[in-house]
Scaffold this motif. Sequence first.
Motif, mmCIF file in Angstrom:
data_model
loop_
_atom_site.group_PDB
_atom_site.id
_atom_site.type_symbol
_atom_site.label_atom_id
_atom_site.label_comp_id
_atom_site.label_asym_id
_atom_site.label_seq_id
_atom_site.Cartn_x
_atom_site.Cartn_y
_atom_site.Cartn_z
ATOM 1 N N ILE A 250 -0.271 -40.253 -7.238
ATOM 2 C CA ILE A 250 -0.570 -40.178 -5.814
ATOM 3 C C ILE A 250 0.607 -39.495 -5.127
ATOM 4 N N TRP A 251 0.306 -38.563 -4.229
ATOM 5 C CA TRP A 251 1.354 -37.856 -3.486
ATOM 6 C C TRP A 251 1.360 -38.297 -2.026
ATOM 7 N N ASP A 252 2.555 -38.638 -1.535
ATOM 8 C CA ASP A 252 2.765 -38.902 -0.117
ATOM 9 C C ASP A 252 3.143 -37.561 0.514
ATOM 10 N N LEU A 253 2.237 -37.017 1.324
ATOM 11 C CA LEU A 253 2.421 -35.672 1.876
ATOM 12 C C LEU A 253 2.810 -35.694 3.353
ATOM 13 N N LEU A 262 -0.758 -26.072 0.487
ATOM 14 C CA LEU A 262 -1.098 -27.011 -0.572
ATOM 15 C C LEU A 262 -2.423 -26.600 -1.199
ATOM 16 N N SER A 263 -2.578 -26.912 -2.477
ATOM 17 C CA SER A 263 -3.832 -26.620 -3.192
ATOM 18 C C SER A 263 -4.206 -27.837 -4.025
ATOM 19 N N LEU A 264 -4.459 -28.932 -3.335
ATOM 20 C CA LEU A 264 -4.620 -30.213 -4.020
ATOM 21 C C LEU A 264 -5.758 -30.194 -5.032
ATOM 22 N N HIS A 265 -6.874 -29.574 -4.702
ATOM 23 C CA HIS A 265 -7.988 -29.539 -5.648
ATOM 24 C C HIS A 265 -7.626 -28.712 -6.884
ATOM 25 N N ASP A 266 -7.140 -27.512 -6.675
ATOM 26 C CA ASP A 266 -6.830 -26.627 -7.802
ATOM 27 C C ASP A 266 -5.665 -27.138 -8.635
ATOM 28 N N TRP A 267 -4.743 -27.866 -8.001
ATOM 29 C CA TRP A 267 -3.631 -28.442 -8.752
ATOM 30 C C TRP A 267 -4.052 -29.701 -9.509
ATOM 31 N N VAL A 269 -4.646 -32.634 -8.414
ATOM 32 C CA VAL A 269 -4.001 -33.850 -7.902
ATOM 33 C C VAL A 269 -5.023 -34.985 -7.895
ATOM 34 N N ASP A 270 -4.609 -36.168 -8.304
ATOM 35 C CA ASP A 270 -5.516 -37.315 -8.325
ATOM 36 C C ASP A 270 -5.867 -37.781 -6.918
ATOM 37 N N ALA A 271 -4.827 -38.048 -6.125
ATOM 38 C CA ALA A 271 -5.046 -38.555 -4.766
ATOM 39 C C ALA A 271 -3.790 -38.308 -3.940
ATOM 40 N N ALA A 272 -3.951 -38.338 -2.633
ATOM 41 C CA ALA A 272 -2.817 -38.114 -1.739
ATOM 42 C C ALA A 272 -3.116 -38.739 -0.388
ATOM 43 N N ALA A 273 -2.055 -38.953 0.378
ATOM 44 C CA ALA A 273 -2.203 -39.481 1.743
ATOM 45 C C ALA A 273 -1.141 -38.837 2.621
ATOM 46 N N PHE A 291 -6.726 -37.775 0.567
ATOM 47 C CA PHE A 291 -7.401 -36.883 -0.387
ATOM 48 C C PHE A 291 -7.698 -37.674 -1.650
ATOM 49 N N VAL A 292 -8.929 -37.570 -2.123
ATOM 50 C CA VAL A 292 -9.302 -38.133 -3.420
ATOM 51 C C VAL A 292 -10.043 -37.035 -4.170
ATOM 52 N N HIS A 293 -9.513 -36.645 -5.319
ATOM 53 C CA HIS A 293 -10.145 -35.571 -6.080
ATOM 54 C C HIS A 293 -11.592 -35.933 -6.401
ATOM 55 N N SER A 294 -12.448 -34.931 -6.393
ATOM 56 C CA SER A 294 -13.882 -35.181 -6.573
ATOM 57 C C SER A 294 -14.188 -35.943 -7.851
#
Length: 476
Positions: A250-253, A262-267, A269-273, A291-294
Motif C-alpha cells: 500500500i502506498w501513502d501518496l 503517477l501510473s498506479l494501474h500500469d505499475w 500497485v495493489d492499493a494506495a491512499a 486506489f484499489v487495483h481492479s
Amino acid sequence: MATLDHASRLHGLRAQAEALDADDSLRHLREEFNIPTTADVKRKTLLAGDRSNDAHVDETAPCTYLCGNSLGVQPKRTATRIQQYLATWATQGVQGHFKQLEDSPLPTWLDADHRAAKMMAPIVGAEEAEVAAMQTLTANLHLLMSAFYRPDPNGRHKIILESKAFPSDHFAVLSQIRHHGLSPETSMVTIESPFAEDPIISTYDIQALISKHAADTALILLPGIQYYTGQLFDIPTITAYARKHGIFIIWDLAHAVGNVPLSLHDWDVDAAAWCTYKYLNGGPGCIGGAFVHSRNSLVTTLITDDEPERGYGNRLSGWWGNDKGTRFQMETKFHPVKGAAGFQVSNPSVLDITSLCASLELFELAGGMVPLREKSKRMTAFLEECLSLMSDDAKKLFRTITPSDPGQRGAQLSLLLGDGLLDATMHGLEEHGIIVDERKPNVIRVAPAPLYNNFKDCVSFVEALESALLAVQKAK
C-alpha cells in the motif's frame, strides 16, 4: 554583508526569474488562485482594516507562499462552486441527491463522489473504477489494511514501513498489528537509512529489507514521497519487487498526488491512499482518495445470487459501498459496487467533494500532470540554483537533504538548519511575508507548486532566507 558581486548575482537571479516567468505557458493559472497578501498574513482579523502590525504594508502585494506540501491555496472558483452547492441545498432540499438542475455544473449528490473519482483517476494514472473519493487519509489506510492485512502468526504477519514515516502511518500500523493480537516488537519492521547523517533511503536498501523478511511479511506501507526529506521513492520498482515476493503493498501518496505523475494501474500497485488538501488544493481536512487495483476489487456474483457475499474480497462495509442500484432499497444484504467505490463506508461530504472538484478543474485546464511536472522540475532546479548562489556565510548554516536528482524528488526541497536556528529563522521569514513549513527540530520545507507559484517566488524566498539566517547568526 552583501558585496557588489553578491548584489550582482541577486540582480541576475531576479532578471532570470522574470524571463522564466514570461516564458511559462502555465503562468495564467496563478490568477485562478487566492494567494494571501503580505498584509493578510500579518493581519489578526478576518477583514481588512487591522493595520496595527505594519501601516506601510502593501495591501495588494501577494506573500510568497511556498507551503503547498502542507496546505494548497484556495482556487477562486471554490467559492463559486460552494455557493452553487449551497443554492441547491437551499432550493431543493433532499431532492439534491437525485435532481440534476439544468443551469448547474454540479452533479447530483448521489453522483458527486463518482465525479471526483473520474477527475482524480488521470492524476494518479488509474482506471476510473479503481479510484474512490472517500473518508480521509488515515481512515482510508485503516480501511485498506482491514481488507488486505490478514496476518498468520505462524506465517506471514509482519508489516514493513520506514522508520521516519509520518506519525499517523506509524499509529495506524501499530494499531492494526495490536488489533490482530500481535506485538509490534515482532510484527513491525522499519526501514532505516544506513547513514546516520543522511536520511535518504535507497531502493536497494528497501529491496534488501524486503528480501530479508519476505518469508513472514504480509504487508508493506510506504510513502510515494517522504514528507520530511521530499524524497520520491521508485514506486514501480519497489512495487514489482514486493509483488515478486508475494507481499501486498500500500502506498501513502499524501505528498505525491498532484505533485508528480503517477501510473498506479500500469505499475501494478495493489492499493494506495491520499489526502487532497496539499497539492490538490481541496481545503483543510478535505475528503481523501483511495486506489484499489481492479484485480483486488473484483465482484464476481450478482446481488440476486443466493450467497453474493462469496463473490468479493472481505472489507469493512457500509451502505455507500453497497451497489448503487439497490442502495436505497434498504436491503440488509451487502453487495459492493465494483471497484474501489465498493470500499466506501459512509456517504461522503458533498461540501468537501464540491471544494475538491473546483480545484481538479484546474488540473484539467493545465493539461494534466505532464506539463505541471515539467514546470515543477524547472522551478525546483531554479530554487536549488538560487540557494547555491547565497553568500558563503549563509550557506554554511544549512544543507539540503532532498536528493539533487530531479527524478528522485517532487516539488519540495528540505533544508536542514544548524542547531538552534529554526525558530528565529522562521520568524525572520514571516517578517518578509514568506510562508513555508517547519519540521522540528531544524528542517524548513520549501515547496514551489507549479499551479500557482512562479520563479520570482523562489528568488524572494532565498533573499529572505539569507537575510534571516545572517541576522540570527549575528545575534548569537
